[in-house]
Design a protein around this motif. Structure first.
Motif, PDB file in Angstrom:
ATOM      1  N   ALA A  49      -8.787  24.348 -20.203  1.00  0.00           N
ATOM      2  CA  ALA A  49      -9.283  24.127 -20.993  1.00  0.00           C
ATOM      3  C   ALA A  49      -8.484  22.828 -21.806  1.00  0.00           C
ATOM      4  O   ALA A  49      -9.013  22.065 -22.395  1.00  0.00           O
ATOM      5  CB  ALA A  49      -9.123  25.198 -22.300  1.00  0.00           C
ATOM      6  N   LEU A  94     -12.007  27.280 -29.158  1.00  0.00           N
ATOM      7  CA  LEU A  94     -12.179  27.024 -27.864  1.00  0.00           C
ATOM      8  C   LEU A  94     -11.280  28.649 -26.710  1.00  0.00           C
ATOM      9  O   LEU A  94     -12.077  29.716 -26.431  1.00  0.00           O
ATOM     10  CB  LEU A  94     -12.365  25.829 -27.199  1.00  0.00           C
ATOM     11  N   HIS A 102     -12.136  32.351 -27.980  1.00  0.00           N
ATOM     12  CA  HIS A 102     -13.400  32.742 -27.930  1.00  0.00           C
ATOM     13  C   HIS A 102     -13.709  33.070 -25.921  1.00  0.00           C
ATOM     14  O   HIS A 102     -13.979  34.138 -25.725  1.00  0.00           O
ATOM     15  CB  HIS A 102     -14.415  31.828 -27.869  1.00  0.00           C
ATOM     16  N   ARG A 103     -12.597  32.350 -25.729  1.00  0.00           N
ATOM     17  CA  ARG A 103     -13.011  32.071 -23.722  1.00  0.00           C
ATOM     18  C   ARG A 103     -11.684  33.498 -23.837  1.00  0.00           C
ATOM     19  O   ARG A 103     -12.364  34.393 -22.707  1.00  0.00           O
ATOM     20  CB  ARG A 103     -12.600  31.444 -22.953  1.00  0.00           C
TER      21      ARG A 103
END
Length: 192
Positions: free
Chosen positions: A15, A65, A68-69
């Motif tokens: 990320a 992000l 959620h990942r």
């Protein structure tokens, strides 16, 4: 824990690599420092995984992000809950576009045993001048307005949990906590 620290680091690095490619500054050094502090202070894998995955740079929007990942890849519930407790949520009606730091995020983090410790260690790292990523005056104001009040709230919550029997490896008095953190970080930097 089935979701390993190596998997968390790989997920976060992926990320962050994408954020760097989009022109955002890299925050990996701070994540690494927080994870190392958690490990050196004797906190186990769940704390280290949360430290590796957390991101509080709203400009990049990686916190939500990564949360959620982590859920998607099956991170344990306590890791997801802790990560959620220290991830600033978007608030389209807020002046910054994000939820209020002191009024919303810090109390949520204070209520989670893992999130509270990781946020304390992250704030400590942010307060150390050798980790500053902005000019000295801006860094000083950022520390005074954001990290000092957050640290007071988080340490008070930690003291209450310790009174209930929760073990911990650092002092909960603010000055002693900062001295402890500086000594530990200095020792870790010397051994690297």
């Amino acid at each position: 824990m089935s979701f390993t620290l190596d998997e968390a680091i790989a997920l976060a690095d992926s990320a962050h690599r994408g954020a760097v490619e989009l022109g955002h500054r890299r925050g990996g050094d701070r994540r690494y420092a927080v994870r190392r502090l958690a490990e050196a202070a004797g906190y186990g894998p769940a704390y280290q995984v949360v430290a590796a995955l957390h991101d509080d740079d709203e400009e990049r929007g990686l916190g939500p992000l990564l949360l959620h990942r982590a859920r998607d890849v099956g991170a344990p519930p306590e890791v997801v809950a802790a990560l959620d407790s220290i991830t600033r949520r978007p608030d389209p009606d807020g002046p910054s576009g994000w939820e209020d730091y002191q009024g919303s995020l810090v109390p949520r983090a204070a209520a989670d045993d893992i999130g509270r410790v990781v946020m304390l260690l992250d704030g400590l790292v942010a307060m150390l001048p050798w980790h500053a990523q902005e000019p000295a005056e801006a860094w000083r104001l950022h520390v005074e307005l954001r990290h000092v009040p957050a640290q007071a709230t988080l340490l008070a919550a930690e003291a209450l949990r310790r009174a209930d029997g929760l073990p911990g490896s650092f002092p909960v008095e603010r000055g002693a906590f900062v001295r402890w953190g500086i000594a530990l970080e200095t020792r870790l930097r010397g051994s690297a």
